[in-house]
Design a protein around this motif. Structure first.
Motif, PDB file in Angstrom:
ATOM      1  N   SER A  31       0.827  -1.218   0.000  1.00 30.11           N
ATOM      2  CA  SER A  31       0.000   0.000   0.000  1.00 30.11           C
ATOM      3  C   SER A  31       0.856   1.261   0.000  1.00 30.11           C
ATOM      4  CB  SER A  31      -0.920  -0.001   1.226  1.00 30.11           C
ATOM      5  OG  SER A  31      -0.164  -0.097   2.424  1.00 30.11           O
ATOM      6  N   SER A  32       2.074   1.159   0.503  1.00 29.75           N
ATOM      7  CA  SER A  32       2.953   2.330   0.533  1.00 29.75           C
ATOM      8  C   SER A  32       3.535   2.649  -0.842  1.00 29.75           C
ATOM      9  CB  SER A  32       4.095   2.113   1.537  1.00 29.75           C
ATOM     10  OG  SER A  32       4.898   1.008   1.159  1.00 29.75           O
ATOM     11  N   ASP A  33       3.309   1.746  -1.812  1.00 25.43           N
ATOM     12  CA  ASP A  33       3.840   1.935  -3.164  1.00 25.43           C
ATOM     13  C   ASP A  33       2.849   2.618  -4.099  1.00 25.43           C
ATOM     14  OD1 ASP A  33       6.281   0.638  -2.604  1.00 25.43           O
ATOM     15  OD2 ASP A  33       5.334  -1.306  -2.854  1.00 25.43           O
ATOM     16  N   ARG A  34       1.783   3.164  -3.570  1.00 18.91           N
ATOM     17  CA  ARG A  34       0.711   3.712  -4.414  1.00 18.91           C
ATOM     18  C   ARG A  34       1.228   4.735  -5.420  1.00 18.91           C
ATOM     19  NH1 ARG A  34      -4.736   3.839  -1.676  1.00 18.91           N
ATOM     20  NH2 ARG A  34      -4.984   5.804  -2.773  1.00 18.91           N
ATOM     21  N   ASP A  35       1.996   5.719  -4.928  1.00 18.42           N
ATOM     22  CA  ASP A  35       2.477   6.778  -5.819  1.00 18.42           C
ATOM     23  C   ASP A  35       3.448   6.226  -6.865  1.00 18.42           C
ATOM     24  OD1 ASP A  35       0.968   8.616  -4.452  1.00 18.42           O
ATOM     25  OD2 ASP A  35       2.620   9.329  -3.197  1.00 18.42           O
ATOM     26  N   LYS A  36       4.348   5.343  -6.416  1.00 18.06           N
ATOM     27  CA  LYS A  36       5.308   4.755  -7.342  1.00 18.06           C
ATOM     28  C   LYS A  36       4.607   3.929  -8.400  1.00 18.06           C
ATOM     29  CE  LYS A  36       7.708   1.105  -6.259  1.00 18.06           C
ATOM     30  NZ  LYS A  36       8.670   0.192  -5.592  1.00 18.06           N
ATOM     31  N   MET A  37       3.600   3.155  -7.981  1.00 21.37           N
ATOM     32  CA  MET A  37       2.866   2.314  -8.919  1.00 21.37           C
ATOM     33  C   MET A  37       2.071   3.162  -9.909  1.00 21.37           C
ATOM     34  SD  MET A  37       3.700  -0.731  -8.171  1.00 21.37           S
ATOM     35  CE  MET A  37       2.479  -1.549  -9.176  1.00 21.37           C
ATOM     36  N   TRP A  38       1.532   4.277  -9.414  1.00 19.23           N
ATOM     37  CA  TRP A  38       0.774   5.174 -10.304  1.00 19.23           C
ATOM     38  C   TRP A  38       1.683   5.736 -11.384  1.00 19.23           C
ATOM     39  CZ3 TRP A  38      -3.972   6.526 -11.715  1.00 19.23           C
ATOM     40  CH2 TRP A  38      -4.134   7.718 -12.427  1.00 19.23           C
ATOM     41  N   LYS A  39       2.850   6.228 -10.991  1.00 16.55           N
ATOM     42  CA  LYS A  39       3.794   6.804 -11.947  1.00 16.55           C
ATOM     43  C   LYS A  39       4.247   5.755 -12.966  1.00 16.55           C
ATOM     44  CE  LYS A  39       5.544  10.345  -8.778  1.00 16.55           C
ATOM     45  NZ  LYS A  39       6.709  10.807  -7.973  1.00 16.55           N
ATOM     46  N   GLN A  40       4.465   4.536 -12.483  1.00 15.82           N
ATOM     47  CA  GLN A  40       4.876   3.459 -13.382  1.00 15.82           C
ATOM     48  C   GLN A  40       3.773   3.153 -14.386  1.00 15.82           C
ATOM     49  OE1 GLN A  40       4.840  -0.788 -12.145  1.00 15.82           O
ATOM     50  NE2 GLN A  40       7.054  -0.705 -12.432  1.00 15.82           N
ATOM     51  N   ALA A  41       2.536   3.095 -13.897  1.00 20.64           N
ATOM     52  CA  ALA A  41       1.402   2.798 -14.780  1.00 20.64           C
ATOM     53  C   ALA A  41       1.233   3.892 -15.830  1.00 20.64           C
ATOM     54  CB  ALA A  41       0.123   2.655 -13.951  1.00 20.64           C
ATOM     55  N   VAL A  42       1.372   5.151 -15.408  1.00 22.39           N
ATOM     56  CA  VAL A  42       1.227   6.274 -16.339  1.00 22.39           C
ATOM     57  C   VAL A  42       2.299   6.220 -17.421  1.00 22.39           C
ATOM     58  CG1 VAL A  42       1.319   8.789 -16.569  1.00 22.39           C
ATOM     59  CG2 VAL A  42       0.111   7.758 -14.636  1.00 22.39           C
ATOM     60  N   SER A  43       3.530   5.919 -17.027  1.00 21.12           N
ATOM     61  CA  SER A  43       4.629   5.878 -17.999  1.00 21.12           C
ATOM     62  C   SER A  43       4.434   4.774 -19.034  1.00 21.12           C
ATOM     63  CB  SER A  43       5.969   5.691 -17.278  1.00 21.12           C
ATOM     64  OG  SER A  43       6.067   4.396 -16.707  1.00 21.12           O
ATOM     65  N   ARG A  44       3.788   3.688 -18.635  1.00 20.22           N
ATOM     66  CA  ARG A  44       3.581   2.564 -19.559  1.00 20.22           C
ATOM     67  C   ARG A  44       2.585   2.899 -20.668  1.00 20.22           C
ATOM     68  NH1 ARG A  44       7.334   1.685 -16.901  1.00 20.22           N
ATOM     69  NH2 ARG A  44       8.198  -0.330 -16.266  1.00 20.22           N
ATOM     70  N   LEU A  45       1.794   3.953 -20.478  1.00 19.49           N
ATOM     71  CA  LEU A  45       0.837   4.352 -21.507  1.00 19.49           C
ATOM     72  C   LEU A  45       1.525   4.951 -22.728  1.00 19.49           C
ATOM     73  CD1 LEU A  45      -1.982   5.988 -19.332  1.00 19.49           C
ATOM     74  CD2 LEU A  45      -1.944   3.688 -20.318  1.00 19.49           C
ATOM     75  N   ASP A  46       2.821   5.288 -22.596  1.00 21.58           N
ATOM     76  CA  ASP A  46       3.567   5.814 -23.739  1.00 21.58           C
ATOM     77  C   ASP A  46       3.856   4.737 -24.778  1.00 21.58           C
ATOM     78  OD1 ASP A  46       3.682   8.372 -22.666  1.00 21.58           O
ATOM     79  OD2 ASP A  46       5.511   7.945 -21.538  1.00 21.58           O
ATOM     80  N   ASN A  47       3.749   3.476 -24.358  1.00 26.33           N
ATOM     81  CA  ASN A  47       3.949   2.358 -25.273  1.00 26.33           C
ATOM     82  C   ASN A  47       2.588   1.984 -25.875  1.00 26.33           C
ATOM     83  OD1 ASN A  47       4.068  -0.369 -26.275  1.00 26.33           O
ATOM     84  ND2 ASN A  47       5.967  -0.664 -25.160  1.00 26.33           N
ATOM     85  N   PRO A  48       2.366   2.229 -27.172  1.00 21.17           N
ATOM     86  CA  PRO A  48       1.044   2.000 -27.773  1.00 21.17           C
ATOM     87  C   PRO A  48       0.535   0.568 -27.595  1.00 21.17           C
ATOM     88  CG  PRO A  48       2.451   3.231 -29.270  1.00 21.17           C
ATOM     89  CD  PRO A  48       3.324   2.770 -28.156  1.00 21.17           C
TER      90      PRO A  48
END
Length: 258
Positions: A62-79
Motif C-alpha cells: 500500500s505504501s507503493d501507491r504513488d510509485k505504482m501510479w507513476k509506473q502505470a502512467v509511464s507505460r501508456l507511452d507504449n502503444p
C-alpha cells in the motif's frame, strides 16, 4: 522437496547440493549469513537459480501507491502496452472504453448512452473521478501483465483491498491457468477476503494462514497440513474456526457502556 533447513544453528542440506554441503561441513557459513546467498557466491547451481529468481521478484504494498501510479502512467507511452492495459480494464467490466495520457494526465473514456443508444464518449480524469477500486486496478495492470509475460514472481500485499471479490478471484485464476499463464508466473498475496477459499480456485497447498499467539508472535502454516478433502468447504470451515487464524474478539458490548 526440501533443499535447505536451518534451525538453532544446525543446518541440513539435501544431497543434490554438494557444494553447499561442503561449505557447511567446512563451517564456511556464518551464523548471520544467508545460506542461500553463500551457496550462490560459490556457484552452487540451485542456489544461483533461486537467487536469480528472487532478484526478479516484484513487491507491491500500500505504501507503493504513488510509485505504482507513476509506473502505470509511464507505460501508456507504449502503444501496444496501452492497448493491453485497456483490454485488461475491459476484462474487469469497469465500463472503460479507452485509457490515454493527455498532457501527463490519465484520462479514462466511457460511453454515454441516450435511451439505451451510444451517444457520445465522456472523458474522466482517472485519479480524480474514478473509484479507488478502478484506480488500484489500473495501477496493478502492468505488474500483473509483466509477471505473466516474463514468468516472474509478483507479491501483492492486501490484494483484496478496494477490489471486488469477483475481480480478486479472476486475477488469481489467471495465474492458475495454463492458458493465461504459460510461463508459470507466480502470484503471492495476502488478503482477508475468504471468498477465495474454495477448491475450484486454489489447491490446499496454495493456502497459508497466519496465527498470532498471546505473545504477538505469528505462525505460518498451510491448509495442506490439515486432513481435509479437496472439495471440502474451505471458507465455511475456516470461518467456523477449524483452521485457526481468525481474530479472537472480546465483548463489544463493553465498549458501548459508559
Amino acid at each position: 522437496m526440501e533443499l535447505l533447513f536451518r534451525e538453532n544453528g544446525e543446518i541440513t542440506v539435501h544431497g543434490k547440493m554438494p557444494i553447499v554441503k561442503d561449505l557447511v561441513a567446512k563451517r564456511m557459513v556464518r551464523d548471520n549469513a544467508l545460506l542461500l546467498s553463500v551457496g550462490a557466491q560459490f556457484n552452487d547451481p540451485i542456489c544461483a537459480r533461486v537467487t536469480e529468481w528472487l532478484s526478479g521478484m516484484a513487491v507491491v504494498t500500500s505504501s507503493d501507491r504513488d510509485k505504482m501510479w507513476k509506473q502505470a502512467v509511464s507505460r501508456l507511452d507504449n502503444p501496444e502496452l496501452r492497448k493491453r492495459i485497456v483490454a485488461f480494464s475491459k476484462y474487469a467490466d469497469l465500463g472503460i472504453e479507452d485509457i490515454e495520457k493527455v498532457n501527463d494526465t490519465v484520462v479514462s473514456r466511457h460511453v454515454q448512452y441516450d435511451n439505451g443508444v451510444p451517444a457520445q464518449s465522456v472523458a474522466f480524469v482517472m485519479d480524480e473521478n474514478e473509484s479507488e477500486g478502478t484506480v488500484k486496478y489500473f495501477r496493478l495492470a502492468y505488474p500483473l501483465l509483466d509477471a505473466l509475460d516474463n514468468g516472474s514472481c509478483l507479491v501483492i500485499d492486501e490484494l483484496d483491498s478496494q477490489l471486488h471479490p469477483v475481480l480478486v478471484s479472476k486475477i488469481v485464476s489467471m495465474f492458475n491457468s495454463a492458458e493465461t499463464n504459460p510461463r508459470h508466473a507466480q502470484l503471492i498475496f495476502t488478503l482477508h477476503d475468504t471468498n477465495v477459499l474454495n477448491g475450484h480456485l486454489l489447491r490446499r497447498d496454495q493456502v497459508w494462514f497466519t496465527q498470532k499467539d498471546r505473545l504477538g508472535e505469528s505462525e505460518l502454516y498451510s491448509l495442506a497440513e490439515y486432513n481435509v478433502r479437496n472439495n471440502a468447504p474451505f471458507e465455511k470451515e475456516y470461518l467456523a474456526g477449524k483452521y485457526g487464524a481468525i481474530p479472537v474478539t472480546g465483548d463489544f458490548n463493553r465498549v458501548m457502556k459508559p
